[in-house]
Design a protein around this motif. Structure first.
Motif, short mmCIF file in Angstrom:
data_model
loop_
_atom_site.label_atom_id
_atom_site.label_comp_id
_atom_site.label_asym_id
_atom_site.label_seq_id
_atom_site.Cartn_x
_atom_site.Cartn_y
_atom_site.Cartn_z
N GLY A 23 17.10 45.45 -10.73
CA GLY A 23 15.86 45.49 -9.95
C GLY A 23 16.08 45.17 -8.48
O GLY A 23 15.54 45.83 -7.60
N LEU A 24 16.90 44.15 -8.21
CA LEU A 24 17.20 43.79 -6.83
C LEU A 24 17.95 44.91 -6.13
O LEU A 24 17.61 45.28 -4.99
CB LEU A 24 18.02 42.50 -6.78
CG LEU A 24 18.46 42.04 -5.38
CD1 LEU A 24 17.25 41.76 -4.49
CD2 LEU A 24 19.34 40.82 -5.49
N ARG A 26 17.93 48.09 -6.83
CA ARG A 26 17.00 49.23 -6.64
C ARG A 26 16.05 48.96 -5.48
O ARG A 26 15.84 49.82 -4.63
CB ARG A 26 16.24 49.44 -7.95
CG ARG A 26 15.39 50.65 -7.94
CD ARG A 26 14.89 50.94 -9.35
NE ARG A 26 13.69 51.72 -9.23
CZ ARG A 26 12.55 51.48 -9.85
NH1 ARG A 26 12.47 50.48 -10.69
NH2 ARG A 26 11.52 52.24 -9.68
N ARG A 27 15.49 47.76 -5.44
CA ARG A 27 14.54 47.42 -4.37
C ARG A 27 15.22 47.42 -3.00
O ARG A 27 14.69 47.95 -2.02
CB ARG A 27 13.92 46.05 -4.66
CG ARG A 27 12.94 45.58 -3.61
CD ARG A 27 11.80 46.59 -3.47
NE ARG A 27 10.98 46.29 -2.33
CZ ARG A 27 9.78 45.76 -2.40
NH1 ARG A 27 9.25 45.48 -3.56
NH2 ARG A 27 9.11 45.53 -1.31
N MET A 28 16.40 46.81 -2.94
CA MET A 28 17.14 46.78 -1.66
C MET A 28 17.46 48.20 -1.20
O MET A 28 17.30 48.53 -0.03
CB MET A 28 18.41 45.95 -1.79
CG MET A 28 18.20 44.47 -2.03
SD MET A 28 17.55 43.58 -0.62
CE MET A 28 18.93 43.63 0.49
N GLN A 30 15.88 50.98 -1.97
CA GLN A 30 14.64 51.64 -1.56
C GLN A 30 14.21 51.19 -0.16
O GLN A 30 13.67 51.98 0.60
CB GLN A 30 13.51 51.33 -2.55
CG GLN A 30 13.62 52.06 -3.86
CD GLN A 30 12.54 51.60 -4.84
OE1 GLN A 30 11.98 50.52 -4.73
NE2 GLN A 30 12.29 52.44 -5.83
N ASP A 31 14.43 49.94 0.15
CA ASP A 31 14.01 49.42 1.44
C ASP A 31 15.00 49.73 2.56
O ASP A 31 14.62 49.89 3.71
CB ASP A 31 13.79 47.90 1.36
CG ASP A 31 12.57 47.53 0.52
OD1 ASP A 31 11.76 48.43 0.21
OD2 ASP A 31 12.44 46.34 0.16
N ARG A 124 14.55 38.98 3.55
CA ARG A 124 14.63 38.83 2.09
C ARG A 124 15.23 37.48 1.71
O ARG A 124 14.86 36.90 0.70
CB ARG A 124 15.48 39.95 1.47
CG ARG A 124 14.95 41.34 1.61
CD ARG A 124 13.85 41.66 0.68
NE ARG A 124 14.31 41.62 -0.71
CZ ARG A 124 13.52 41.88 -1.73
NH1 ARG A 124 12.28 42.20 -1.54
NH2 ARG A 124 13.99 41.81 -2.95
#
Length: 154
Positions: A23-24, A26-28, A30-31, A124
């Motif tokens: 999840g981390l 993927r989120r990183m 995406q950002d 973050r």
């Protein structure tokens, strides 16, 4: 540093760890990707430019360091050369080898992209107290090098 107790390494803990890591990541990604696109880069291109800056001067070196197949790396190098971020030169020591270097535009783009990523990543990480951040970084170093230890034992 003592290893984690096997009693703590339950199936639930493993799934939680892998889910959190996924999840981390993927989120990183995406950002960060939109920030890099503004510089004409993606994560692989950023890592290639960074590796060249840190001294990986030959395509074979880059391929090994970044674990990118040479055929795919060649396409990335063509693109980065076309963007004006990299130059290829014949090696003065061995004319059969191609040496890579960053252009001034490559240095400027890499600096700007890294500054954007640092600013985002700082946001973050700012909620972590210094002790937690130190522990996190230490754990990442340990886990990142664990594969090397396991490979040596095999």
């Amino acid at each position: 540093m003592p290893a984690a107790s096997e009693a703590l390494i339950t199936d639930e803990a493993i799934v939680r760890f892998l889910s959190g890591l996924w999840g981390l990541n993927r989120r990183m990604k995406q950002d960060i990707e939109p920030r890099l696109e503004g510089h004409g880069l993606d994560l692989r291109r950023l890592f290639i430019l960074t590796a060249v800056r840190k001294g990986a001067s030959y395509p074979k070196e880059l391929s090994e360091r970044l674990h990118i197949p040479s055929t795919l790396l060649s396409r990335y190098l063509d693109g980065l050369t076309g963007q004006g971020y990299l130059e290829r030169h014949i090696d003065t020591q061995d004319s059969r080898r191609t040496r890579l270097s960053l252009t001034p535009a490559g240095v400027s783009t890499l600096d700007a992209a890294v500054a954007d990523i640092k600013a985002y990543t700082s946001l973050r990480l700012q909620d972590l107290d210094p002790q937690t951040l130190t522990a996190l970084l230490s754990a990442m170093d340990t886990l990142g090098n664990a594969g090397l230890t396991l490979e040596k034992k095999a």
